[in-house]
Design an enzyme around this catalytic site. Structure first.
Site, PDB file in Angstrom:
ATOM      1  N   HIS A   8      19.642   3.564  45.864  1.00  0.00           N
ATOM      2  CA  HIS A   8      20.495   4.204  44.859  1.00  0.00           C
ATOM      3  C   HIS A   8      20.155   5.693  44.784  1.00  0.00           C
ATOM      4  CE1 HIS A   8      20.244  -0.054  43.829  1.00  0.00           C
ATOM      5  NE2 HIS A   8      21.376   0.066  43.174  1.00  0.00           N
ATOM      6  N   GLY A  11      12.414  -3.954  36.123  1.00  0.00           N
ATOM      7  CA  GLY A  11      13.272  -5.094  36.435  1.00  0.00           C
ATOM      8  C   GLY A  11      14.697  -4.901  35.961  1.00  0.00           C
ATOM      9  N   LEU A  48      18.053  -4.206  33.945  1.00  0.00           N
ATOM     10  CA  LEU A  48      18.291  -3.075  33.049  1.00  0.00           C
ATOM     11  C   LEU A  48      18.044  -3.430  31.582  1.00  0.00           C
ATOM     12  CD1 LEU A  48      21.492  -1.539  34.661  1.00  0.00           C
ATOM     13  CD2 LEU A  48      19.159  -0.653  34.767  1.00  0.00           C
ATOM     14  N   GLY A  52      23.839   1.514  31.868  1.00  0.00           N
ATOM     15  CA  GLY A  52      23.597   0.090  32.044  1.00  0.00           C
ATOM     16  C   GLY A  52      22.560  -0.435  31.072  1.00  0.00           C
ATOM     17  N   ASN A 111      26.133  10.031  32.533  1.00  0.00           N
ATOM     18  CA  ASN A 111      26.936  10.510  33.662  1.00  0.00           C
ATOM     19  C   ASN A 111      28.303   9.851  33.756  1.00  0.00           C
ATOM     20  OD1 ASN A 111      26.586   7.977  34.987  1.00  0.00           O
ATOM     21  ND2 ASN A 111      24.658   8.673  35.895  1.00  0.00           N
ATOM     22  N   ILE A 171      29.246   6.976  34.790  1.00  0.00           N
ATOM     23  CA  ILE A 171      29.525   6.164  35.976  1.00  0.00           C
ATOM     24  C   ILE A 171      28.574   4.977  36.020  1.00  0.00           C
ATOM     25  CG2 ILE A 171      29.498   6.111  38.509  1.00  0.00           C
ATOM     26  CD1 ILE A 171      31.807   7.739  37.470  1.00  0.00           C
ATOM     27  N   HIS A 183      26.220   5.604  43.653  1.00  0.00           N
ATOM     28  CA  HIS A 183      25.350   4.785  42.813  1.00  0.00           C
ATOM     29  C   HIS A 183      24.410   3.918  43.634  1.00  0.00           C
ATOM     30  CE1 HIS A 183      23.993   2.207  39.504  1.00  0.00           C
ATOM     31  NE2 HIS A 183      24.109   1.224  40.378  1.00  0.00           N
ATOM     32  N   SER A 228       7.848 -20.931   9.867  1.00  0.00           N
ATOM     33  CA  SER A 228       8.106 -22.121  10.674  1.00  0.00           C
ATOM     34  C   SER A 228       7.208 -22.217  11.900  1.00  0.00           C
ATOM     35  CB  SER A 228       9.569 -22.144  11.127  1.00  0.00           C
ATOM     36  OG  SER A 228      10.434 -22.267  10.015  1.00  0.00           O
ATOM     37  N   GLU A 272      14.619 -11.993  19.804  1.00  0.00           N
ATOM     38  CA  GLU A 272      13.682 -12.671  20.701  1.00  0.00           C
ATOM     39  C   GLU A 272      13.444 -11.910  22.003  1.00  0.00           C
ATOM     40  OE1 GLU A 272      15.522 -15.866  18.108  1.00  0.00           O
ATOM     41  OE2 GLU A 272      16.315 -14.213  19.337  1.00  0.00           O
ATOM     42  N   PHE A 307      14.828 -21.092  21.745  1.00  0.00           N
ATOM     43  CA  PHE A 307      15.182 -19.677  21.804  1.00  0.00           C
ATOM     44  C   PHE A 307      14.412 -18.928  22.888  1.00  0.00           C
ATOM     45  CE2 PHE A 307      15.911 -20.192  16.978  1.00  0.00           C
ATOM     46  CZ  PHE A 307      17.117 -20.824  17.215  1.00  0.00           C
ATOM     47  N   HIS A 357      19.642 -26.931  18.995  1.00  0.00           N
ATOM     48  CA  HIS A 357      18.306 -26.411  18.716  1.00  0.00           C
ATOM     49  C   HIS A 357      17.193 -27.289  19.293  1.00  0.00           C
ATOM     50  CE1 HIS A 357      20.463 -23.740  16.153  1.00  0.00           C
ATOM     51  NE2 HIS A 357      19.389 -23.256  15.550  1.00  0.00           N
TER      52      HIS A 357
END
Length: 654
Positions: A14, A102, A104, A144, A173, A175, A249, A373, A400, A426, A462
């Site tokens: 890139h 990693g 985005l 991103g 930018n 893009i 890009h 909880s 989370e 979750f 859940h």
């Protein structure tokens, strides 16, 4: 040019973002960033995070030019097998890479965690005129990152906590991969961050060094709000035919276009050829060493005047945690052998935390709006707030993913052992950050409660069914599902000691019985799987169970023994650790080739098929659960003393 040439040589990468943000990077790294390439581990260095990590060649170029141990040959090996210059930055402190960003959005969340660590540790250790923890966290981010939801979670939280030493550069930018973003990203970013409580500097010319410098100076002076510097840039800056378009890009520019770039920028040198005067101007080693030397003088003065604080801080920064530090937990484990009360393992976890807190002040806890909880607020916990960061507990709110990614940032910072809780179901929201923790070998601790259909009335949305085996699939994560307080205490001990391994503590809502053990059996818990109950006479069957299902295994074995059948019960609280043991040990637990093995776990049955032998059986889940009281659900799905015993007898006779 280094970035564009490296992408071209690799024929992959890139070039657009590095070319577009190069002017910003030059000002930041040469005029503001306090770091020492001679010592990438210097505690008080500024942190730099490349959240838009696809532009990794920009970071590699900066590290090489500044004087880190990243050679020109490393840059030439961009994206090649076993190189230091991977397609996206991979955590390598030795060469100045602070995190594996990693996918985005996680980089900016990591940076928020780093900034929170700086504020928290500064509040604990800084003294009048002796601010030994006092630096900035800078992060580059793009459209991103800001589209990803995790950026909302982390940036909203950073504004609430007033992380004033966090400074974000937004590469505005216009893009992304699919083209001009105004077709799918039209929000007013400045108003969004203003609503978060950030200091916003909008419409900066990202190719004007004076404007960039003035904006950084202004941001540094804003101490009670994080700052975002929205920089108008041209992606692929300097490319006459492709600049400003998505063509730059994610693909090399091509040799012909690179020649035009050289003419456009007035760069008369061959690829990877850096003139000596430019090398000398970029080299940050002397300036960086001078900055660290000044800090060392300050820390020596601090150590003299506040010797105990200095000793405590140095102790926090080591990854070596010997057994003799666990005095409170060892005392608890002695008491547990005399206590037979039923207790949910989420409460067992809190019992263990209360026993650990006096010995481990570096523990920093939290929860995603489920503190009561998930039982993560121990007897010494003190909330961290915007006005008082000298605490050890973070109320993350319902965030989370942001919570998990910020924990990674705190672990990367050092001096803290982050743990935080949510419901196991979750963990889907946290999962990618858990995966990044495993890649980076970070000893973060995820407390994941309400671990199965035992959740009961909240229903299948859940109830965690597939989550335990799916977490076990992530390489390098230790997934613990303890059956009682003793196993939970051991799980906490190893979670703390293994500073290079993330841990998932999977815990019950419902109360579970305690099990008797001798000292050898207690010691064997650390192997992840062990014989909890030996057979009497000839071995007829082995039952493997985890967590709340161990009780059914024990009851069935006891009943079988009364009928003259030899049944061995294996508790398997951490399959990951068990698989690391020697073949001899594993054969002593489950004899090699033994055909009649039953597995009981209230998660997807298919995950255990490899352990059951040719005549074995898995009592597990094959569907989502239902909304009903937990005891009814366990009975309905076959987790009962009677059904387990009947299945056991059928297996033995098979």
């Amino acid at each position: 040019m280094l970035s564009a040439d490296a992408v071209q040589r690799a024929n992959s990468g890139h070039p657009g973002m590095p070319m577009g943000m190069a002017d910003i990077a030059e000002v930041l790294w040469n005029d503001f960033l306090s770091h020492n390439p001679n010592n990438p581990n210097w505690l008080n260095r500024d942190r730099f995070v490349l959240s838009n990590g696809h532009g990794s060649m920009l970071l590699y170029s900066l590290l090489h030019l500044s004087g880190y141990d990243l050679s020109i040959d490393d840059l030439k090996a961009f994206r090649q097998f076993d190189s230091h210059t991977a397609g996206h930055p991979e955590f390598d402190r030795a060469i100045g890479i602070e995190t594996t960003t990693g996918p985005l959005g996680q980089g900016i969340a990591n940076a928020a965690g780093m900034a929170l660590a700086e504020k928290t540790l500064g509040s604990k250790y800084n003294q009048k005129d002796l601010n030994i923890i006092d630096h900035y966290t800078y992060v580059f981010t793009g459209d991103g990152c800001l589209m990803e939801g995790v950026s909302h979670e982390a940036c909203s939280f950073a504004g609430t906590l007033k992380l004033g030493k966090l400074i974000c550069f937004y590469d505005d930018n216009g893009i992304s991969i699919d083209g001009a973003v105004d077709a799918w990203f039209t929000e007013d970013v400045a108003k969004r961050f203003d609503a978060y409580g950030w200091h916003v500097i909008d419409s900066i010319d990202g190719h004007d060094p004076k404007a960039i410098s003035a904006a950084i100076t202004e941001a540094q002076q804003q101490t009670d709000k994080p700052s975002i510097l929205a920089c108008k840039t041209i992606i692929g800056y300097g490319s006459p035919n492709k600049g400003g378009t998505a063509d730059t890009h994610g693909a090399p520019l091509g040799d012909d276009e690179l020649e035009l770039v050289r003419k456009e920028l007035g760069w008369d040198h061959a690829p990877f050829d850096i003139p000596d005067d430019i090398k000398d101007a970029w080299d940050a080693t002397a300036k960086g060493q001078q900055a660290e030397n000044h800090w060392n003088d300050l820390f020596n003065k601090y150590s003299t005047q506040h010797s105990q604080l200095a000793t405590d801080l140095n102790a926090r920064l080591t990854d070596n945690i010997p057994n003799d530090r666990f005095q409170g937990l060892n005392h608890l484990m002695t008491e547990l052998q005399q206590n037979a009360d039923k207790v949910a393992t989420r409460k067992s976890s809190l019992i263990a935390l209360n026993a650990l807190t006096d010995d481990f002040p570096e523990l920093i806890g939290g929860s995603a709006d489920l503190t009561g909880s998930v039982c993560t607020f121990h007897k010494n916990s003190k909330a961290i707030t915007a006005s008082d960061a000298n605490g050890d507990y973070v109320f993350y709110g319902v965030r989370e993913f942001g919570m998990a990614a910020m924990m990674n940032g705190m672990a990367l910072y050092g001096g803290l052992i982050p743990y935080a809780g949510t419901f196991l179901t979750f963990s889907d929201y946290s999962r990618n950050a858990i995966r990044m923790a495993a890649m980076m070998k970070l000893g973060v601790i995820h407390v994941l409660t309400h671990d199965s259909i035992g959740l009961g009335e909240d229903g299948p949305t859940h109830q965690a069914i597939e989550h335990v085996p799916s977490l076990r699939l992530i390489p390098g994560v230790n997934v613990w599902r303890p059956c009682d307080t003793m196993e939970t205490a051991i799980a906490w001990k190893l979670s703390i000691q293994k500073r290079n391994t993330p841990t998932a503590l999977v815990l019950t809502r419902q109360a579970l019985p305690q099990h008797d053990r001798d000292s050898d059996t207690i010691e064997a818990i650390e192997k992840g799987g062990y014989v909890l109950s030996h057979e009497s006479g000839n071995l007829e069957a082995v039952i493997i169970a985890t967590g709340s299902e161990v009780q059914y295994a024990m009851n069935a074995a006891k009943k079988a023994s009364a009928e003259g059948l030899g049944v061995r019960v294996v508790s398997m609280p951490c399959l990951d650790l068990y698989e690391e043991q020697s073949t001899d040990y594993k054969d002593s637990v489950i004899p090699a080739g033994f055909e009649k093995v039953m597995v009981i776990e209230a998660s997807m049955a298919a995950a255990w098929k490899g352990y059951t032998g040719s005549k074995g059986v898995v009592i597990g889940m094959n569907s989502f659960g239902k909304s009903a009281p937990a005891p009814e659900l366990f009975e309905y799905y076959g987790f009962s003393d009677d059904n387990v015993f009947q299945e056991l007898i059928a297996m033995i006779k098979r």
